[in-house]
Design a protein around this motif. Structure first.
Motif, PDB file in Angstrom:
ATOM      1  N   ASP A 164       0.829  -1.212   0.000  1.00  0.00           N
ATOM      2  CA  ASP A 164       0.000   0.000   0.000  1.00  0.00           C
ATOM      3  C   ASP A 164       0.860   1.258   0.000  1.00  0.00           C
ATOM      4  OD1 ASP A 164      -2.351  -1.480   0.011  1.00  0.00           O
ATOM      5  OD2 ASP A 164      -2.464  -1.497   2.204  1.00  0.00           O
ATOM      6  N   VAL A 165       1.955   1.229   0.755  1.00  0.00           N
ATOM      7  CA  VAL A 165       2.868   2.382   0.787  1.00  0.00           C
ATOM      8  C   VAL A 165       3.415   2.647  -0.609  1.00  0.00           C
ATOM      9  CG1 VAL A 165       5.114   3.198   1.630  1.00  0.00           C
ATOM     10  CG2 VAL A 165       3.492   2.169   3.222  1.00  0.00           C
ATOM     11  N   THR A 166       3.808   1.596  -1.305  1.00  0.00           N
ATOM     12  CA  THR A 166       4.324   1.746  -2.671  1.00  0.00           C
ATOM     13  C   THR A 166       3.256   2.316  -3.601  1.00  0.00           C
ATOM     14  OG1 THR A 166       5.771  -0.146  -2.311  1.00  0.00           O
ATOM     15  CG2 THR A 166       5.412   0.520  -4.589  1.00  0.00           C
ATOM     16  N   TYR A 167       2.037   1.803  -3.486  1.00  0.00           N
ATOM     17  CA  TYR A 167       0.938   2.294  -4.332  1.00  0.00           C
ATOM     18  C   TYR A 167       0.627   3.758  -4.039  1.00  0.00           C
ATOM     19  CZ  TYR A 167      -3.726   2.951  -6.227  1.00  0.00           C
ATOM     20  OH  TYR A 167      -4.815   3.457  -6.895  1.00  0.00           O
ATOM     21  N   PHE A 168       0.490   4.117  -2.767  1.00  0.00           N
ATOM     22  CA  PHE A 168       0.146   5.492  -2.405  1.00  0.00           C
ATOM     23  C   PHE A 168       1.278   6.462  -2.740  1.00  0.00           C
ATOM     24  CE2 PHE A 168      -2.799   3.624   1.013  1.00  0.00           C
ATOM     25  CZ  PHE A 168      -3.853   3.588   0.127  1.00  0.00           C
ATOM     26  N   SER A 177     -15.324   6.965   8.871  1.00  0.00           N
ATOM     27  CA  SER A 177     -14.725   7.433   7.629  1.00  0.00           C
ATOM     28  C   SER A 177     -13.212   7.452   7.812  1.00  0.00           C
ATOM     29  CB  SER A 177     -15.248   8.814   7.234  1.00  0.00           C
ATOM     30  OG  SER A 177     -14.882   9.769   8.188  1.00  0.00           O
ATOM     31  N   ILE A 178     -12.518   7.601   6.731  1.00  0.00           N
ATOM     32  CA  ILE A 178     -11.065   7.607   6.755  1.00  0.00           C
ATOM     33  C   ILE A 178     -10.589   9.025   6.551  1.00  0.00           C
ATOM     34  CG2 ILE A 178      -8.996   6.784   5.573  1.00  0.00           C
ATOM     35  CD1 ILE A 178     -10.647   4.270   4.878  1.00  0.00           C
ATOM     36  N   CYS A 179      -9.696   9.458   7.418  1.00  0.00           N
ATOM     37  CA  CYS A 179      -9.173  10.817   7.363  1.00  0.00           C
ATOM     38  C   CYS A 179      -7.717  10.755   6.910  1.00  0.00           C
ATOM     39  CB  CYS A 179      -9.287  11.471   8.729  1.00  0.00           C
ATOM     40  SG  CYS A 179      -8.818  13.182   8.718  1.00  0.00           S
ATOM     41  N   CYS A 180      -7.380  11.561   5.931  1.00  0.00           N
ATOM     42  CA  CYS A 180      -6.017  11.666   5.422  1.00  0.00           C
ATOM     43  C   CYS A 180      -5.497  13.056   5.766  1.00  0.00           C
ATOM     44  CB  CYS A 180      -5.996  11.450   3.916  1.00  0.00           C
ATOM     45  SG  CYS A 180      -4.395  11.740   3.180  1.00  0.00           S
ATOM     46  N   VAL A 181      -4.415  13.114   6.517  1.00  0.00           N
ATOM     47  CA  VAL A 181      -3.797  14.388   6.887  1.00  0.00           C
ATOM     48  C   VAL A 181      -2.464  14.476   6.166  1.00  0.00           C
ATOM     49  CG1 VAL A 181      -2.896  15.787   8.772  1.00  0.00           C
ATOM     50  CG2 VAL A 181      -4.911  14.365   9.140  1.00  0.00           C
ATOM     51  N   LEU A 182      -2.286  15.531   5.388  1.00  0.00           N
ATOM     52  CA  LEU A 182      -1.036  15.774   4.665  1.00  0.00           C
ATOM     53  C   LEU A 182      -0.358  16.999   5.257  1.00  0.00           C
ATOM     54  CD1 LEU A 182      -2.240  15.389   0.972  1.00  0.00           C
ATOM     55  CD2 LEU A 182      -0.976  13.726   2.302  1.00  0.00           C
ATOM     56  N   ILE A 205       2.527  23.177   5.938  1.00  0.00           N
ATOM     57  CA  ILE A 205       1.124  23.440   5.617  1.00  0.00           C
ATOM     58  C   ILE A 205       0.371  22.128   5.763  1.00  0.00           C
ATOM     59  CG2 ILE A 205      -0.456  24.191   3.824  1.00  0.00           C
ATOM     60  CD1 ILE A 205       1.822  25.934   2.768  1.00  0.00           C
ATOM     61  N   ARG A 206      -0.773  22.179   6.432  1.00  0.00           N
ATOM     62  CA  ARG A 206      -1.529  20.976   6.753  1.00  0.00           C
ATOM     63  C   ARG A 206      -2.840  20.953   5.975  1.00  0.00           C
ATOM     64  NH1 ARG A 206      -2.775  17.966  12.067  1.00  0.00           N
ATOM     65  NH2 ARG A 206      -4.895  17.291  11.688  1.00  0.00           N
ATOM     66  N   PHE A 207      -3.153  19.782   5.415  1.00  0.00           N
ATOM     67  CA  PHE A 207      -4.402  19.563   4.705  1.00  0.00           C
ATOM     68  C   PHE A 207      -5.052  18.321   5.268  1.00  0.00           C
ATOM     69  CE2 PHE A 207      -1.474  21.648   1.844  1.00  0.00           C
ATOM     70  CZ  PHE A 207      -2.216  22.739   1.452  1.00  0.00           C
ATOM     71  N   GLU A 208      -6.362  18.362   5.404  1.00  0.00           N
ATOM     72  CA  GLU A 208      -7.089  17.224   5.940  1.00  0.00           C
ATOM     73  C   GLU A 208      -8.286  16.942   5.051  1.00  0.00           C
ATOM     74  OE1 GLU A 208      -9.392  16.081  10.068  1.00  0.00           O
ATOM     75  OE2 GLU A 208      -7.772  17.534  10.106  1.00  0.00           O
ATOM     76  N   ALA A 209      -8.460  15.669   4.689  1.00  0.00           N
ATOM     77  CA  ALA A 209      -9.580  15.257   3.853  1.00  0.00           C
ATOM     78  C   ALA A 209     -10.125  13.938   4.374  1.00  0.00           C
ATOM     79  CB  ALA A 209      -9.128  15.105   2.407  1.00  0.00           C
ATOM     80  N   CYS A 210     -11.441  13.849   4.453  1.00  0.00           N
ATOM     81  CA  CYS A 210     -12.086  12.625   4.947  1.00  0.00           C
ATOM     82  C   CYS A 210     -13.035  12.071   3.891  1.00  0.00           C
ATOM     83  CB  CYS A 210     -12.858  12.904   6.231  1.00  0.00           C
ATOM     84  SG  CYS A 210     -11.790  13.387   7.598  1.00  0.00           S
ATOM     85  N   ASN A 211     -13.075  10.746   3.810  1.00  0.00           N
ATOM     86  CA  ASN A 211     -13.956  10.067   2.867  1.00  0.00           C
ATOM     87  C   ASN A 211     -14.112   8.630   3.339  1.00  0.00           C
ATOM     88  OD1 ASN A 211     -15.157   8.921   0.464  1.00  0.00           O
ATOM     89  ND2 ASN A 211     -14.376  10.702  -0.630  1.00  0.00           N
ATOM     90  N   ALA A 212     -15.098   7.937   2.821  1.00  0.00           N
ATOM     91  CA  ALA A 212     -15.309   6.539   3.188  1.00  0.00           C
ATOM     92  C   ALA A 212     -14.274   5.631   2.527  1.00  0.00           C
ATOM     93  CB  ALA A 212     -16.713   6.102   2.791  1.00  0.00           C
ATOM     94  N   ASN A 213     -13.667   6.089   1.441  1.00  0.00           N
ATOM     95  CA  ASN A 213     -12.687   5.317   0.694  1.00  0.00           C
ATOM     96  C   ASN A 213     -11.301   5.911   0.957  1.00  0.00           C
ATOM     97  OD1 ASN A 213     -10.976   4.323  -1.352  1.00  0.00           O
ATOM     98  ND2 ASN A 213     -12.713   3.978  -2.710  1.00  0.00           N
ATOM     99  N   ILE A 214     -10.320   5.077   1.242  1.00  0.00           N
ATOM    100  CA  ILE A 214      -8.981   5.555   1.574  1.00  0.00           C
ATOM    101  C   ILE A 214      -8.318   6.260   0.387  1.00  0.00           C
ATOM    102  CG2 ILE A 214      -7.831   3.370   1.035  1.00  0.00           C
ATOM    103  CD1 ILE A 214      -6.052   3.881   3.494  1.00  0.00           C
ATOM    104  N   VAL A 215      -8.513   5.746  -0.821  1.00  0.00           N
ATOM    105  CA  VAL A 215      -7.900   6.354  -2.008  1.00  0.00           C
ATOM    106  C   VAL A 215      -8.529   7.710  -2.294  1.00  0.00           C
ATOM    107  CG1 VAL A 215      -7.484   6.075  -4.483  1.00  0.00           C
ATOM    108  CG2 VAL A 215      -7.271   4.110  -2.968  1.00  0.00           C
ATOM    109  N   LEU A 216      -9.850   7.815  -2.164  1.00  0.00           N
ATOM    110  CA  LEU A 216     -10.515   9.105  -2.405  1.00  0.00           C
ATOM    111  C   LEU A 216     -10.118  10.147  -1.359  1.00  0.00           C
ATOM    112  CD1 LEU A 216     -14.080   7.949  -3.487  1.00  0.00           C
ATOM    113  CD2 LEU A 216     -12.202   8.754  -4.927  1.00  0.00           C
ATOM    114  N   ALA A 217      -9.938   9.720  -0.120  1.00  0.00           N
ATOM    115  CA  ALA A 217      -9.477  10.657   0.912  1.00  0.00           C
ATOM    116  C   ALA A 217      -8.088  11.172   0.572  1.00  0.00           C
ATOM    117  CB  ALA A 217      -9.486   9.979   2.280  1.00  0.00           C
ATOM    118  N   LEU A 218      -7.211  10.285   0.132  1.00  0.00           N
ATOM    119  CA  LEU A 218      -5.859  10.683  -0.247  1.00  0.00           C
ATOM    120  C   LEU A 218      -5.869  11.607  -1.465  1.00  0.00           C
ATOM    121  CD1 LEU A 218      -2.840  10.288   0.368  1.00  0.00           C
ATOM    122  CD2 LEU A 218      -2.875   8.365  -1.193  1.00  0.00           C
ATOM    123  N   LEU A 219      -6.672  11.282  -2.482  1.00  0.00           N
ATOM    124  CA  LEU A 219      -6.750  12.120  -3.680  1.00  0.00           C
ATOM    125  C   LEU A 219      -7.291  13.510  -3.364  1.00  0.00           C
ATOM    126  CD1 LEU A 219      -8.002   9.576  -6.360  1.00  0.00           C
ATOM    127  CD2 LEU A 219      -5.736  10.616  -6.183  1.00  0.00           C
TER     128      LEU A 219
END
Length: 132
Positions: free
Chosen positions: A22-26, A60-65, A77-91
């Motif tokens: 997953d790390v390689t894919y992301f 839901s899955i939260c992605c913090v960048l 700089i911090r960005f946060e996005a939440c979605n039910a799908n891990i890939v969509l949260a990351l995108l």
């Protein structure tokens, strides 16, 4: 551009532990989406966690960048996005990062006189055409 995935617990949310596959894919997904800006970003820290919505009790899955841009002495700089799908949260988080980066580059470019701006564009094209 360096990409790191944090597995430490940041808040009371449950951290998602991902496999090396997953790390390689992301990492590939992030690098592909930001391929035009690899010289503008020094590091991206990615933290994935589960969040429980207080209204409807859904998970839901939260992605913090956290991203640091080239040549800036300010905090990351911090960005946060939440979605039910891990890939969509990351995108969604990557798109927020890209939008902020475009604004940052435009502000910095507008502050330069035109001859310096042209010099910087030529310098950037040489770096892309002839990577070291």
């Amino acid at each position: 551009m360096r990409i790191q995935f944090n597995t430490t617990q940041l808040t009371s949310n449950q951290t998602i532990h991902i496999t090396e596959k997953d790390v390689t894919y992301f990492t590939g997904l992030i690098a592909y989406r930001l391929e035009h800006y690899i010289y503008n970003i020094t590091i991206i820290n990615v933290h994935l966690s589960y969040v429980i919505n207080s209204v409807n009790k859904l998970h839901s899955i939260c992605c913090v960048l956290n991203a640091k841009f080239e040549g800036q002495n300010q905090h990351s700089i911090r960005f946060e996005a939440c979605n039910a799908n891990i890939v969509l949260a990351l995108l969604h988080g990557i798109d927020q990062l890209k939008f902020s980066l475009i604004q940052n580059i435009k502000v910095r470019a507008d502050a330069l006189p035109s001859d310096e701006r042209i010099f910087n564009i030529r310098k950037r094209l040489k770096q892309v055409a002839l990577p070291t």
